[in-house]
Design a protein around this motif. Sequence first.
Motif, PDB file in Angstrom:
ATOM      1  N   THR A 132       0.774  -1.321   0.075  1.00 38.27           N
ATOM      2  CA  THR A 132       0.182   0.066  -0.035  1.00 38.27           C
ATOM      3  C   THR A 132       0.875   1.390   0.002  1.00 38.27           C
ATOM      4  O   THR A 132       0.512   2.358  -0.836  1.00 38.27           O
ATOM      5  CB  THR A 132      -1.194  -0.062   1.281  1.00 38.27           C
ATOM      6  OG1 THR A 132      -1.853  -1.272   1.283  1.00 38.27           O
ATOM      7  CG2 THR A 132      -1.759   1.211   1.310  1.00 38.27           C
ATOM      8  N   CYS A 133       1.862   1.230   1.073  1.00 40.53           N
ATOM      9  CA  CYS A 133       2.671   2.364   0.953  1.00 40.53           C
ATOM     10  C   CYS A 133       3.468   2.530  -0.460  1.00 40.53           C
ATOM     11  O   CYS A 133       3.604   3.846  -0.874  1.00 40.53           O
ATOM     12  CB  CYS A 133       3.994   2.221   2.044  1.00 40.53           C
ATOM     13  SG  CYS A 133       3.067   2.211   3.565  1.00 40.53           S
ATOM     14  N   LYS A 134       4.025   1.612  -0.908  1.00 41.90           N
ATOM     15  CA  LYS A 134       4.528   1.712  -2.173  1.00 41.90           C
ATOM     16  C   LYS A 134       3.626   2.204  -3.398  1.00 41.90           C
ATOM     17  O   LYS A 134       4.144   2.961  -4.374  1.00 41.90           O
ATOM     18  CB  LYS A 134       5.274   0.340  -2.690  1.00 41.90           C
ATOM     19  CG  LYS A 134       6.459  -0.085  -1.873  1.00 41.90           C
ATOM     20  CD  LYS A 134       6.821  -1.523  -2.156  1.00 41.90           C
ATOM     21  CE  LYS A 134       7.791  -2.113  -1.387  1.00 41.90           C
ATOM     22  NZ  LYS A 134       8.203  -3.513  -1.538  1.00 41.90           N
ATOM     23  N   ARG A 135       2.618   1.648  -3.427  1.00 39.47           N
ATOM     24  CA  ARG A 135       1.433   2.417  -4.094  1.00 39.47           C
ATOM     25  C   ARG A 135       0.942   3.770  -3.847  1.00 39.47           C
ATOM     26  O   ARG A 135       0.933   4.524  -5.159  1.00 39.47           O
ATOM     27  CB  ARG A 135       0.067   1.363  -4.416  1.00 39.47           C
ATOM     28  CG  ARG A 135       0.434   0.011  -4.875  1.00 39.47           C
ATOM     29  CD  ARG A 135      -0.888  -0.487  -5.418  1.00 39.47           C
ATOM     30  NE  ARG A 135      -0.783  -1.838  -5.657  1.00 39.47           N
ATOM     31  CZ  ARG A 135      -1.507  -2.568  -6.341  1.00 39.47           C
ATOM     32  NH1 ARG A 135      -2.557  -1.934  -6.849  1.00 39.47           N
ATOM     33  NH2 ARG A 135      -1.187  -3.907  -6.656  1.00 39.47           N
ATOM     34  N   ILE A 136       1.147   4.248  -2.826  1.00 36.58           N
ATOM     35  CA  ILE A 136       1.239   5.596  -2.560  1.00 36.58           C
ATOM     36  C   ILE A 136       2.061   6.512  -3.139  1.00 36.58           C
ATOM     37  O   ILE A 136       2.067   7.475  -3.944  1.00 36.58           O
ATOM     38  CB  ILE A 136       0.807   5.876  -1.143  1.00 36.58           C
ATOM     39  CG1 ILE A 136      -0.550   5.532  -0.748  1.00 36.58           C
ATOM     40  CG2 ILE A 136       0.815   7.504  -0.787  1.00 36.58           C
ATOM     41  CD1 ILE A 136      -0.623   5.448   1.021  1.00 36.58           C
ATOM     42  N   ARG A 137       3.353   5.834  -3.036  1.00 39.84           N
ATOM     43  CA  ARG A 137       4.433   6.648  -3.486  1.00 39.84           C
ATOM     44  C   ARG A 137       4.763   6.511  -5.264  1.00 39.84           C
ATOM     45  O   ARG A 137       5.030   7.502  -5.758  1.00 39.84           O
ATOM     46  CB  ARG A 137       5.937   5.704  -2.952  1.00 39.84           C
ATOM     47  CG  ARG A 137       6.222   5.932  -1.236  1.00 39.84           C
ATOM     48  CD  ARG A 137       6.756   7.340  -1.153  1.00 39.84           C
ATOM     49  NE  ARG A 137       7.173   7.642   0.170  1.00 39.84           N
ATOM     50  CZ  ARG A 137       8.046   6.996   1.041  1.00 39.84           C
ATOM     51  NH1 ARG A 137       8.894   6.203   0.302  1.00 39.84           N
ATOM     52  NH2 ARG A 137       8.181   7.528   2.321  1.00 39.84           N
ATOM     53  N   ASP A 138       3.931   5.452  -5.605  1.00 40.67           N
ATOM     54  CA  ASP A 138       3.837   5.455  -6.884  1.00 40.67           C
ATOM     55  C   ASP A 138       3.236   6.513  -7.765  1.00 40.67           C
ATOM     56  O   ASP A 138       3.417   6.905  -8.837  1.00 40.67           O
ATOM     57  CB  ASP A 138       3.473   4.058  -7.653  1.00 40.67           C
ATOM     58  CG  ASP A 138       4.375   2.915  -7.492  1.00 40.67           C
ATOM     59  OD1 ASP A 138       5.441   3.248  -7.173  1.00 40.67           O
ATOM     60  OD2 ASP A 138       3.820   1.779  -7.427  1.00 40.67           O
ATOM     61  N   GLN A 139       2.349   7.076  -6.942  1.00 39.68           N
ATOM     62  CA  GLN A 139       1.324   8.136  -7.393  1.00 39.68           C
ATOM     63  C   GLN A 139       2.163   9.497  -7.027  1.00 39.68           C
ATOM     64  O   GLN A 139       1.360  10.640  -6.908  1.00 39.68           O
ATOM     65  CB  GLN A 139       0.026   8.186  -6.777  1.00 39.68           C
ATOM     66  CG  GLN A 139      -0.887   7.027  -7.192  1.00 39.68           C
ATOM     67  CD  GLN A 139      -2.105   7.118  -6.945  1.00 39.68           C
ATOM     68  OE1 GLN A 139      -2.904   8.102  -6.726  1.00 39.68           O
ATOM     69  NE2 GLN A 139      -2.756   5.955  -6.311  1.00 39.68           N
ATOM     70  N   HIS A 140       3.295   9.572  -6.398  1.00 36.43           N
ATOM     71  CA  HIS A 140       3.907  10.764  -5.767  1.00 36.43           C
ATOM     72  C   HIS A 140       3.248  11.379  -4.642  1.00 36.43           C
ATOM     73  O   HIS A 140       3.196  12.592  -4.416  1.00 36.43           O
ATOM     74  CB  HIS A 140       4.183  11.962  -6.918  1.00 36.43           C
ATOM     75  CG  HIS A 140       4.824  11.342  -8.320  1.00 36.43           C
ATOM     76  ND1 HIS A 140       6.371  10.925  -8.268  1.00 36.43           N
ATOM     77  CD2 HIS A 140       4.396  10.984  -9.408  1.00 36.43           C
ATOM     78  CE1 HIS A 140       6.631  10.420  -9.332  1.00 36.43           C
ATOM     79  NE2 HIS A 140       5.412  10.543  -9.992  1.00 36.43           N
ATOM     80  N   GLY A 141       2.599  10.310  -3.934  1.00 35.37           N
ATOM     81  CA  GLY A 141       1.790  10.837  -2.710  1.00 35.37           C
ATOM     82  C   GLY A 141       2.483  10.557  -1.439  1.00 35.37           C
ATOM     83  O   GLY A 141       3.783  10.115  -1.668  1.00 35.37           O
ATOM     84  N   LEU A 142       2.011  11.187  -0.533  1.00 37.57           N
ATOM     85  CA  LEU A 142       2.747  10.986   0.954  1.00 37.57           C
ATOM     86  C   LEU A 142       2.000   9.893   1.666  1.00 37.57           C
ATOM     87  O   LEU A 142       0.745   9.804   1.804  1.00 37.57           O
ATOM     88  CB  LEU A 142       2.484  12.274   1.467  1.00 37.57           C
ATOM     89  CG  LEU A 142       3.240  13.227   0.899  1.00 37.57           C
ATOM     90  CD1 LEU A 142       2.923  14.630   1.957  1.00 37.57           C
ATOM     91  CD2 LEU A 142       4.692  13.276   0.739  1.00 37.57           C
TER      92      LEU A 142
END
Length: 222
Positions: free
Chosen positions: A94-104
């Motif tokens: 989940t954290c990696k997918r957030i980062r994939d969207q350039h999210g925090l």
Amino acid sequence: MHTTGWVTVIRIDLHTHTYRSGDAKTPLLEFAECAIGLDLIAITDHHDLYAAGILREQFSLPVIQGEEINTGQGEVIGLYLTESIPRLLGLAETCKRIRDQHGLVYVPHPTDTSRHAIGIERLANLCQRNLVDIIEVGNSKSAQIDRQAEVLARSFELPVVAASDAHVAEAIGSSFTTISRLPNDASELVTLLLNSSYHHQAFDPVRDATRTIILPSNRGKS
């Protein structure tokens, strides 16, 4: 924007809910009216991005589009998301997918055993893997500051915040964080939060049992 003496203070609440969460009951118009005292607000409905876009585009609120996600190993929040993230993927994915969207990656109520907390051991593991951006140590639904999570965050030089976790309109902004100016993007928000102050108030009003909860028909879609 608030001015104390000659100092400009930006008041932000990075964890809030509208009726789109299903377990909250705040219509969008009421949400907009009660958020008027905030300079920046993250809408973090459960598995739903709809309200954030409407509140930004139709109500002109200064909104960060976010989502609170059940990973199957506790909840995390993605900020600055453009697409909804599936539930039950596990914490790391989940954290990696957030980062994939350039999210925090924002970790709410990390050690609150009465909530869907990830727990201090999992939080430490995520920090060691550089998968956390912000840690919530003050939540209006909790009476006390999460000192255990705060110590961990400081050891990894990660910013800490307080937020309302509002599920009713009157709770919006009850706990908040202050920064020196509005950020231009996600990375700038993290930088500003490293020099922020948080303000915690325990405030969890009873939700009106007579108001019908309107469950979203397109949860998970923006």
